[in-house]
Design an enzyme around this catalytic site. Structure first.
Site, PDB file in Angstrom:
ATOM      1  CB  SER A  29       7.186  60.366  73.290  1.00 32.65           C
ATOM      2  OG  SER A  29       7.399  59.041  73.431  1.00 32.65           O
ATOM      3  N   PRO A  30       9.020  59.704  75.642  1.00 32.95           N
ATOM      4  CG  PRO A  30       9.932  58.195  76.861  1.00 32.95           C
ATOM      5  CD  PRO A  30       8.637  58.616  75.869  1.00 32.95           C
ATOM      6  CB  CYS A  32      17.613  58.584  72.462  1.00 32.95           C
ATOM      7  SG  CYS A  32      17.213  57.430  73.309  1.00 32.95           S
ATOM      8  CB  ALA A  64      15.897  55.804  76.999  1.00 33.84           C
ATOM      9  CD  GLN A 106      11.800  55.328  78.137  1.00 30.71           C
ATOM     10  OE1 GLN A 106      12.513  55.699  77.480  1.00 30.71           O
ATOM     11  NE2 GLN A 106      10.470  55.109  77.324  1.00 30.71           N
ATOM     12  CE1 TYR A 189      18.112  50.526  72.236  1.00 29.56           C
ATOM     13  CE2 TYR A 189      15.129  51.275  72.783  1.00 29.56           C
ATOM     14  CZ  TYR A 189      17.009  51.101  72.362  1.00 29.56           C
ATOM     15  OH  TYR A 189      17.068  52.072  71.265  1.00 29.56           O
ATOM     16  NE  ARG A 237       7.188  54.823  74.629  1.00 31.24           N
ATOM     17  CZ  ARG A 237       7.939  55.445  73.839  1.00 31.24           C
ATOM     18  NH1 ARG A 237       8.862  55.494  73.340  1.00 31.24           N
ATOM     19  NH2 ARG A 237       6.549  56.354  73.796  1.00 31.24           N
ATOM     20  NE  ARG A 331      10.416  60.138  63.365  1.00 22.25           N
ATOM     21  CZ  ARG A 331      10.703  58.815  63.047  1.00 22.25           C
ATOM     22  NH1 ARG A 331       8.859  58.824  64.046  1.00 22.25           N
ATOM     23  NH2 ARG A 331      11.902  57.849  63.834  1.00 22.25           N
TER      24      ARG A 331
END
Length: 363
Positions: A29-30, A32, A64, A106, A189, A237, A331
């Site tokens: 998963s993206p 940051c 992102a 992403q 966002y 997403r 995670r």
């Protein structure tokens, strides 16, 4: 959508979408990292993303990545708004591909959540004279909590500029060798801010009723799909619910997914939350999986499940029972870059994840 024939697939069955085949149903998963330099990826990103490809993930989605400087969450965010950003991403993508994974990215604009300090520096909005910048959003409403900046409500010119930035970012992502593109319309966002009535209180044809609130995302998706090749997957997403009464919800998400499919979107990445600091979110193992399952069933589109997916049997069950086409781990991949290998061993599929030749008998 080419998923399987006969019985349901399992976690280690390949998935083909358009011209891209993932070697299994496990993706990164993206996430940051807040570690870029003026938007440019560094050695940190090469090792961070590359190690997950070595570890057996089928899809590695870069974090992102901002389509403009003012679209960054923090000054340390990744960017793809300038040509100088292309080669650092290309370098990472070459490595990811060399180790059997599909490189994705992403692209995003943070909207009213932009201009923030990095998490380990407190995460609050940065003043304009302290490294921050003015922020924009659908409406002049602050997020709240420690994100107190009141954004400037976007004009039609602003919207056209941002959509152009997304198109340019998609073109640069293609030039960098990305084979999977995801638009970020979740977590409070900019795109999500248009979708949710909590953050979108516009009185024009981009606010109010559902059809108006989804317009900006649909227009942007259409413009991006025009430059992103048909042969490559396009994902979006979304936050499937705001977890707030009167906010965005799963029913609207299902209808949005149907509309996105018509615009050429191949997969919906099903997350939730992020539009308000005081949402009561029932976090727990696989708590967002029912969203992926419902959208997949009711909108007839491929979905990715995310959110506290940690155990091999749990991930396999999601795929075997047709609840999603792909599981994206975040995670858990930070804790264990070689999670796919652990999953293969746990599920009695030792040979499903080939190790790098350099690791030899240790694998």
């Amino acid at each position: 959508m080419n998923t399987h024939s006969g019985s349901n697939p399992h976690l280690f069955e390949p998935l083909t979408i358009k011209s891209v085949t993932l070697r299994n149903r496990i993706g990164v998963s993206p996430m940051c990292e807040y570690s870029s330099v003026d938007g440019a990826a560094t050695d940190w990103h090469l090792v961070h993303l590359g190690s997950r490809a070595v570890g057996g993930a089928a899809l590695v989605i870069a974090e992102a990545t901002a389509v403009s400087p003012d679209g960054r969450i923090s000054p340390g965010d990744a960017g793809i708004w300038a040509d100088k950003h292309v080669e650092p991403v290309s370098r990472i993508n070459r490595f990811v591909k060399e180790h059997g994974a599909v490189p994705g990215i992403q692209i995003a604009h943070a909207g009213r959540k932009a201009s923030s300090a990095r998490p380990w520096e407190g995460g609050a909005h940065l003043a304009d004279d302290a490294g921050g910048w003015p922020v924009i959003a659908p409406s002049a409403l602050a997020f709240g909590g420690n994100l107190t900046k009141v954004p400037r409500a976007m004009s039609m010119d602003d919207m056209a500029r941002v959509q152009g930035d997304f198109v340019a970012a998609a073109s640069r992502s293609l030039a960098a060798g990305c084979q999977w593109l995801e638009l970020h319309a979740a977590h409070g966002y900019l795109m999500h801010e248009f979708l949710s009535p909590i953050s979108n209180q516009r009185a024009d044809h981009y606010g109010g009723i559902f059809e108006n609130r989804v317009r900006f995302l649909l227009e942007t998706t259409r413009a991006v799909r025009a430059v992103w090749p048909d042969r490559l997957p396009l994902a979006v997403r979304i936050s499937c619910t705001d977890w707030v009464e009167g906010g965005w919800d799963i029913e609207q998400s299902v209808e949005l997914a149907r509309l996105l499919k018509k615009e050429g979107v191949d997969l919906v990445d099903c997350s939730s939350g992020g539009t308000t600091p005081d949402a009561k979110i029932p976090v727990g193992a696989g708590y967002q999986v029912p969203f992926a399952e419902r959208i997949r069933r009711e909108a007839d589109i491929a979905t990715a499940a995310v959110g506290f997916i940690t155990e091999p049997a749990q991930a396999d069950e999601i795929i075997r029972h047709g609840r999603a086409d792909l599981v994206l781990l975040a995670r858990e991949f930070l804790r264990e870059p070689y999670w796919p290998r652990r999953a293969a061993l746990a599920l009695g599929r030792k040979d499903a994840v080939a190790g790098p030749v350099q690791y030899g008998r240790a694998w």
